[in-house]
Design an enzyme around this catalytic site. Structure first.
Site, PDB file in Angstrom:
ATOM      1  N   CYS A   1      85.395  93.126 -44.903  1.00  0.00           N
ATOM      2  CA  CYS A   1      84.528  92.966 -43.742  1.00  0.00           C
ATOM      3  C   CYS A   1      85.325  92.253 -42.663  1.00  0.00           C
ATOM      4  O   CYS A   1      85.610  91.062 -42.779  1.00  0.00           O
ATOM      5  CB  CYS A   1      83.272  92.173 -44.101  1.00  0.00           C
ATOM      6  SG  CYS A   1      82.124  91.984 -42.722  1.00  0.00           S
TER       7      CYS A   1
ATOM      8  N   GLU B   1      81.411  98.659 -40.225  1.00  0.00           N
ATOM      9  CA  GLU B   1      82.418  99.377 -41.011  1.00  0.00           C
ATOM     10  C   GLU B   1      82.736 100.666 -40.265  1.00  0.00           C
ATOM     11  O   GLU B   1      81.977 101.087 -39.383  1.00  0.00           O
ATOM     12  CB  GLU B   1      81.930  99.678 -42.430  1.00  0.00           C
ATOM     13  CG  GLU B   1      81.794  98.456 -43.329  1.00  0.00           C
ATOM     14  CD  GLU B   1      83.124  97.766 -43.646  1.00  0.00           C
ATOM     15  OE1 GLU B   1      84.175  98.298 -43.252  1.00  0.00           O
ATOM     16  OE2 GLU B   1      83.091  96.691 -44.265  1.00  0.00           O
TER      17      GLU B   1
END
Length: 231
Positions: A2, A110
């Site tokens: 992340c 993402e």
């Protein structure tokens, strides 16, 4: 992993989420951030006398043993800590034992598609609440006496739903888990529990550039096709 997320909430929201903060509502700077990248300052929740405290920390943990002269000299990517082995890594294992935090997140990003044409996706809680990401934090002092507080997010293997977009995801905590995580009494098994239900949508590609649109709420708005764009 992340590598980008957002934090945008009111004092009332973060006060309730933290269960509760000891810092009085309305104090401090709660400027919203919609495109946060590593090495910038973020909010984290840590234990404090009588409750919990919202603190600012550099996203990208600098271990206490680092011998450099400034944070810019620390070149390792420590904005994520893998749940599989962070308790064995020299950068994280001390923090895991005694300096844990909760990182509040409004959502995270993402990407899918080829490297030459990446499509950004934004993920948030399906119920619209804040997400609680397990974190670790550290204090580092430079040779000149500069004190730097920094932190990292814990990441895990993706669940079946998130794996359609990426093979990793943040390790989320449920509200009932805050006490045991922050106190250090819970082990890593807590970080592999079923994550909260998420929702996802494609956003505009300006987020592909670090810091672009960080102060603009449209950064996380759905990227809807124009009327003259074929579906």
């Amino acid at each position: 992993m992340c590598g980008r997320f957002s934090q945008h909430y009111t004092w009332e929201q973060i006060q309730a989420f933290s269960q509760p903060l000891t810092l009085a509502t309305g104090q401090g700077n709660l400027q919203p951030h919609y495109n946060i990248a590593p090495t910038t300052n973020i909010h984290m929740i840590v234990p404090a006398e009588g409750g919990r405290e919202l603190r600012s920390a550099r996203w990208g943990l600098i271990p206490f043993w680092f011998k450099g002269a400034s944070p810019k000299e620390f070149k390792f990517a420590t904005f994520n800590a893998r749940v599989e082995d962070f308790d064995q890594k020299s950068s994280f294992k001390s923090a895991y034992k005694s300096r844990r935090c909760v990182i509040p997140a409004s959502g995270f990003f993402e990407w899918t598609g080829p490297k030459t044409d990446r499509t950004p996706h934004y993920f948030s809680a399906a119920d619209g609440d804040l997400l609680a990401i397990a974190g670790l934090w550290e204090r580092w002092k430079s040779p000149a006496g500069e004190d730097v507080t920094s932190c990292t997010m814990v990441v895990r293997d993706a669940d079946e739903w998130t794996a359609r977009y990426h093979d990793r995801m943040p390790s989320f905590l449920q509200p009932d888990d805050f006490d045991t995580w922050l106190s250090g009494s819970a082990g890593k098994e807590l970080l592999r529990k079923t994550p909260p239900k998420l929702q996802e949508w494609v956003v505009g590609k300006k987020v592909n550039k670090t810091g672009a649109g960080d102060n603009d709420p449209t950064t996380i708005a759905p990227d809807l096709p124009r009327p003259d764009t074929p579906l």
